[in-house]
Design an enzyme around this catalytic site. Structure first.
Site, PDB file in Angstrom:
ATOM      1  N   HIS A 149       0.830  -1.197   0.000  1.00  0.00           N
ATOM      2  CA  HIS A 149       0.000   0.000   0.000  1.00  0.00           C
ATOM      3  C   HIS A 149       0.866   1.250   0.000  1.00  0.00           C
ATOM      4  O   HIS A 149       0.628   2.188  -0.756  1.00  0.00           O
ATOM      5  CB  HIS A 149      -0.959  -0.009   1.197  1.00  0.00           C
ATOM      6  CG  HIS A 149      -2.005   1.049   1.105  1.00  0.00           C
ATOM      7  ND1 HIS A 149      -1.971   2.196   1.844  1.00  0.00           N
ATOM      8  CD2 HIS A 149      -3.091   1.156   0.304  1.00  0.00           C
ATOM      9  CE1 HIS A 149      -3.017   2.948   1.524  1.00  0.00           C
ATOM     10  NE2 HIS A 149      -3.708   2.339   0.588  1.00  0.00           N
ATOM     11  N   HIS A 169      -4.456   6.525  -5.867  1.00  0.00           N
ATOM     12  CA  HIS A 169      -5.585   7.236  -5.261  1.00  0.00           C
ATOM     13  C   HIS A 169      -6.045   8.375  -6.158  1.00  0.00           C
ATOM     14  O   HIS A 169      -5.349   8.774  -7.060  1.00  0.00           O
ATOM     15  CB  HIS A 169      -5.199   7.809  -3.891  1.00  0.00           C
ATOM     16  CG  HIS A 169      -5.152   6.751  -2.836  1.00  0.00           C
ATOM     17  ND1 HIS A 169      -4.069   6.549  -2.032  1.00  0.00           N
ATOM     18  CD2 HIS A 169      -6.056   5.815  -2.483  1.00  0.00           C
ATOM     19  CE1 HIS A 169      -4.317   5.540  -1.215  1.00  0.00           C
ATOM     20  NE2 HIS A 169      -5.506   5.068  -1.478  1.00  0.00           N
ATOM     21  N   HIS A 178      -7.317  -1.475  -5.160  1.00  0.00           N
ATOM     22  CA  HIS A 178      -7.530  -1.971  -3.802  1.00  0.00           C
ATOM     23  C   HIS A 178      -8.221  -3.337  -3.817  1.00  0.00           C
ATOM     24  O   HIS A 178      -7.993  -4.154  -2.935  1.00  0.00           O
ATOM     25  CB  HIS A 178      -8.319  -0.957  -2.971  1.00  0.00           C
ATOM     26  CG  HIS A 178      -7.514   0.258  -2.605  1.00  0.00           C
ATOM     27  ND1 HIS A 178      -7.388   1.351  -3.426  1.00  0.00           N
ATOM     28  CD2 HIS A 178      -6.744   0.546  -1.513  1.00  0.00           C
ATOM     29  CE1 HIS A 178      -6.601   2.258  -2.852  1.00  0.00           C
ATOM     30  NE2 HIS A 178      -6.196   1.800  -1.691  1.00  0.00           N
ATOM     31  N   HIS A 309     -14.425   6.796   2.686  1.00  0.00           N
ATOM     32  CA  HIS A 309     -13.112   6.159   2.691  1.00  0.00           C
ATOM     33  C   HIS A 309     -12.056   6.979   3.428  1.00  0.00           C
ATOM     34  O   HIS A 309     -11.451   6.528   4.394  1.00  0.00           O
ATOM     35  CB  HIS A 309     -12.633   5.868   1.257  1.00  0.00           C
ATOM     36  CG  HIS A 309     -11.196   5.447   1.215  1.00  0.00           C
ATOM     37  ND1 HIS A 309     -10.183   6.304   0.856  1.00  0.00           N
ATOM     38  CD2 HIS A 309     -10.594   4.293   1.582  1.00  0.00           C
ATOM     39  CE1 HIS A 309      -9.025   5.679   0.974  1.00  0.00           C
ATOM     40  NE2 HIS A 309      -9.250   4.452   1.407  1.00  0.00           N
ATOM     41  N   HIS A 313     -10.485   6.556   7.449  1.00  0.00           N
ATOM     42  CA  HIS A 313      -9.037   6.463   7.693  1.00  0.00           C
ATOM     43  C   HIS A 313      -8.621   7.437   8.807  1.00  0.00           C
ATOM     44  O   HIS A 313      -7.916   7.067   9.740  1.00  0.00           O
ATOM     45  CB  HIS A 313      -8.261   6.819   6.423  1.00  0.00           C
ATOM     46  CG  HIS A 313      -7.934   5.623   5.568  1.00  0.00           C
ATOM     47  ND1 HIS A 313      -6.914   4.752   5.866  1.00  0.00           N
ATOM     48  CD2 HIS A 313      -8.485   5.160   4.423  1.00  0.00           C
ATOM     49  CE1 HIS A 313      -6.850   3.801   4.934  1.00  0.00           C
ATOM     50  NE2 HIS A 313      -7.808   4.022   4.035  1.00  0.00           N
ATOM     51  N   PHE A 331      -1.504   7.489   4.076  1.00  0.00           N
ATOM     52  CA  PHE A 331      -1.414   6.296   3.238  1.00  0.00           C
ATOM     53  C   PHE A 331      -0.163   5.441   3.427  1.00  0.00           C
ATOM     54  O   PHE A 331      -0.226   4.232   3.326  1.00  0.00           O
ATOM     55  CB  PHE A 331      -1.584   6.665   1.769  1.00  0.00           C
ATOM     56  CG  PHE A 331      -2.956   7.169   1.459  1.00  0.00           C
ATOM     57  CD1 PHE A 331      -4.079   6.557   2.011  1.00  0.00           C
ATOM     58  CD2 PHE A 331      -3.155   8.264   0.633  1.00  0.00           C
ATOM     59  CE1 PHE A 331      -5.362   7.009   1.745  1.00  0.00           C
ATOM     60  CE2 PHE A 331      -4.433   8.728   0.357  1.00  0.00           C
ATOM     61  CZ  PHE A 331      -5.537   8.107   0.909  1.00  0.00           C
ATOM     62  N   HIS A 344     -11.243  -1.869   3.752  1.00  0.00           N
ATOM     63  CA  HIS A 344     -11.238  -1.922   2.289  1.00  0.00           C
ATOM     64  C   HIS A 344     -12.145  -2.996   1.718  1.00  0.00           C
ATOM     65  O   HIS A 344     -12.628  -2.863   0.592  1.00  0.00           O
ATOM     66  CB  HIS A 344      -9.811  -2.004   1.747  1.00  0.00           C
ATOM     67  CG  HIS A 344      -9.298  -0.625   1.495  1.00  0.00           C
ATOM     68  ND1 HIS A 344      -9.630   0.095   0.367  1.00  0.00           N
ATOM     69  CD2 HIS A 344      -8.578   0.213   2.267  1.00  0.00           C
ATOM     70  CE1 HIS A 344      -9.122   1.299   0.453  1.00  0.00           C
ATOM     71  NE2 HIS A 344      -8.468   1.414   1.596  1.00  0.00           N
TER      72      HIS A 344
HETATM   73 CU1  C2O Z   1      -5.082   3.167  -0.574  1.00  0.00          CU
HETATM   74 CU2  C2O Z   1      -7.794   3.221   2.100  1.00  0.00          CU
HETATM   75  O1  C2O Z   1      -6.334   3.556   0.928  1.00  0.00           O
END
Ligand code: C2O
Length: 574
Positions: A149, A169, A178, A309, A313, A331, A344
């Site tokens: 990631h 992203h 993802h 999303h 985070h 990230f 995810h």
């Molecule tokens: Cu690549 Cu939830 O992020």
């Protein structure tokens, strides 16, 4: 002719590399048994991969692929160099083309975190414990998985034949990349415990039962230190979580202050907006088209990527790391927290749900379909997998257990009676955007003209009316969040529960430009356009006949102080 020769040479060297790898694997006692049984399968697969290795070099103009030999410092943060590259040299990587699992295999059924039983949790626990014990030289190890990631989300690889970093992203790569990541992660976990039906759980923060941190993620080995303690159960998740109000001096994030019931209701309305009202066209949900080459990059995330999303985070990450709320809040470190994966899985599930809700719509641009990535599987084979390979989860042999989605009917209501709003808005003075960008240091309110009024239902179905906040410029390493409201009377009372809410812009720190400069890379920094679908909103506010609307941008993060926008306009998307 020359190209063919090159292909042959590359093919042969790939075969040699592949055989070396198999021999190497055979030496490792723990995988020997499994491999002997699979030997016949692996060799033809590798030969097939070898024969296609010429493709690794070519690619169509807009198709994106990472250059695996280009790994460099990640654009994680400025004060601390972040390296996520694999320990060995990646210059001679042998790969195979992805093969679909046998269609007669049982489906791996991903279940919601609140319905898991003890047996399943014990299995998952075992798998993750083994994964965490593997050395970093093993691509199946927990660190290497988390680093995947970091590598792709902070531009540690360049695109093939280019100096531009590849970043998955804020564009249409978000959902498919993802999906690939957690798909192979799941296969590896299953492989480690010899269970090819093993499925990841999903954390359904979009339904009331799932709106707290799942219980199992509060215990080892799923617990993770770097989280915000004040968000532990029974705290209800805020799907529109905002960090640092512009007026506050510290970097702390601010809590909505809503009681649990109100928070649940607001979350459901937010979901309705991000999945239904604001996501009626492909680009609004999937994000902008990002293509290979310097000119091809784009910066326009879809509704669900922006929130929940990004906001989830931030909500999970630790308040003791106030700048970026590591680990989940940024990230490069997010996937170190085990909760990243069920988070995810839910994003992946909602992609499925959206696709079904909108008549199985799928992007048909071959540049998207053929963009490819590389992932190790449970047998330690490096797979080259294209986006077109991951569009059917049934073909990938997994499924989601059905849960109801109550947000489907949570169409929001206006904050004040519409006649009241109309009278107030009539008397309002215009505040024009300045010409060279306008700082978002305080609430920004302006009038936007609408080129077309009173369109028929058919016209609206064909072309969604889009409010574009264009030329958003986010300073380096800033967390920027602002909300967008239409025809609002009193901004200070606004939150996503009201129909005036058109959407939110949530920008997780874009990475460090210093790294790009030092490595002589095309910079990642690019102005963003936020596109919000507003046809339904305008009907609900009875504003569809007006030739202009009032738009209010409400800053929700301290980072907004230095962020600017160029302007607002109305567009139409098919
Ligand atoms: Cu690549 Cu939830 O992020």
């Amino acid at each position: 002719m020359e190209a063919k020769k090159l292909g042959l040479v590359l093919g042969i060297s790939t075969i040699v590399a592949a055989f070396t790898m198999v021999l190497h694997l055979l030496e490792a006692p723990q995988v020997q048994h499994a491999l002997l049984g699979e030997f016949n399968f692996i060799i033809p697969a590798m030969l097939k991969g070898a024969s296609s290795s010429g493709k690794y070099q070519q690619g169509k103009a807009g198709v994106l692929l990472p250059n695996l030999t280009s790994c460099h410092e990640s654009m994680g943060r400025s004060d601390l160099p972040v390296y996520c590259c694999p320990p060995m040299n990646q210059s001679d990587v042998a790969f195979i083309d992805f093969q679909f699992p046998d269609p007669s295999l049982p489906l791996r059924v991903r279940r919601p975190t609140h319905l898991l039983d003890e047996n399943y949790i014990a299995k998952y626990k075992k798998a993750i414990t083994i994964m965490k014990s593997l050395p970093d030289t093993d691509p199946r190890s927990y660190t290497r998985q988390a680093n995947l990631h970091c590598l792709f989300c902070t531009g540690a690889y360049n695109q093939q034949h280019s100096n531009s970093p590849l970043n998955i992203h804020r564009s249409w790569l978000f959902f498919p990349w993802h999906r690939m990541l957690i798909y192979f992660h799941e296969r590896i976990l299953g492989g480690l415990i010899g269970d090819d039906t093993f499925a990841l759980p999903f954390w359904p923060w979009d339904i009331p039962e799932g709106m707290v941190i799942p219980e199992m993620y509060m215990k080892a080995p799923f617990f993770h230190e770097a989280r915000d303690i004040s968000h532990f159960p029974p705290s209800v998740v805020d799907l529109d979580y905002s960090c640092t109000a512009p007026s506050s001096d510290d970097y702390g994030c601010f809590e909505s202050g809503l009681g649990p019931e109100d928070q649940v209701y607001t979350n459901l309305v937010m979901m309705y907006n991000q999945m239904v009202a604001g996501a009626k066209k492909m680009e609004l949900f999937m994000g902008c088209p990002y293509k290979a080459g310097e000119g091809g990059s784009c910066n326009g995330p879809g509704t669900l990527e922006l929130a929940p999303h990004n906001t989830v985070h931030k909500w999970v990450g630790s308040n003791l790391n106030p700048g970026s709320r590591e680990d989940m809040g940024v990230f490069y470190s997010a996937a170190r927290d085990p909760i990243f994966y069920p988070h995810h899985a839910n994003i992946d599930r909602l992609w499925e749900v959206w696709t079904k809700l909108h008549g199985n719509k799928v992007i048909t641009d071959p540049d998207w379909l053929d963009s490819s990535f590389f992932f190790y599987d449970e047998k330690l084979l490096l797979n080259k997998i294209r986006i077109r390979d991951v569009l059917s989860i049934t073909r990938l042999r997994y499924a989601y257990e059905k849960v109801d989605f109550p947000w489907l009917n949570n169409r929001p209501r206006p904050s004040v009676p519409l006649e009241v709003a109309r009278n107030v808005l009539k008397t309002r003075q215009n505040a024009k955007l300045q010409r060279n960008g306008r700082f978002l240091d305080s609430t920004l309110r302006t009038r936007v003209n609408r080129p077309k009024v009173r369109r028929t239902k058919k016209e609206k179905d064909e072309e969604e009316e889009i409010l574009v906040v264009h030329g958003i410029d986010v300073p380096e390493e800033r967390y920027v969040k602002f909300d967008v409201y239409v025809n609002v009377v009193n901004e200070t009372l606004m939150n996503p529960r009201f129909r005036e809410f058109a959407g939110t812009f949530v920008h997780i720190d874009p990475g460090v430009i210093r790294v790009a400069r030092e490595a002589n890379l095309e910079t990642l920094r690019k102005k963003t356009d936020l596109k919000l679908g507003i046809s339904e909103l305008l009907e609900d506010l009875e504003a569809d006949g007006d030739d202009s609307i009032w738009v209010t941008l409400v800053p929700r993060s301290k980072g907004c102080i230095n962020a600017t926008v160029d302007g607002l306009r109305i567009e139409y998307i098919r």
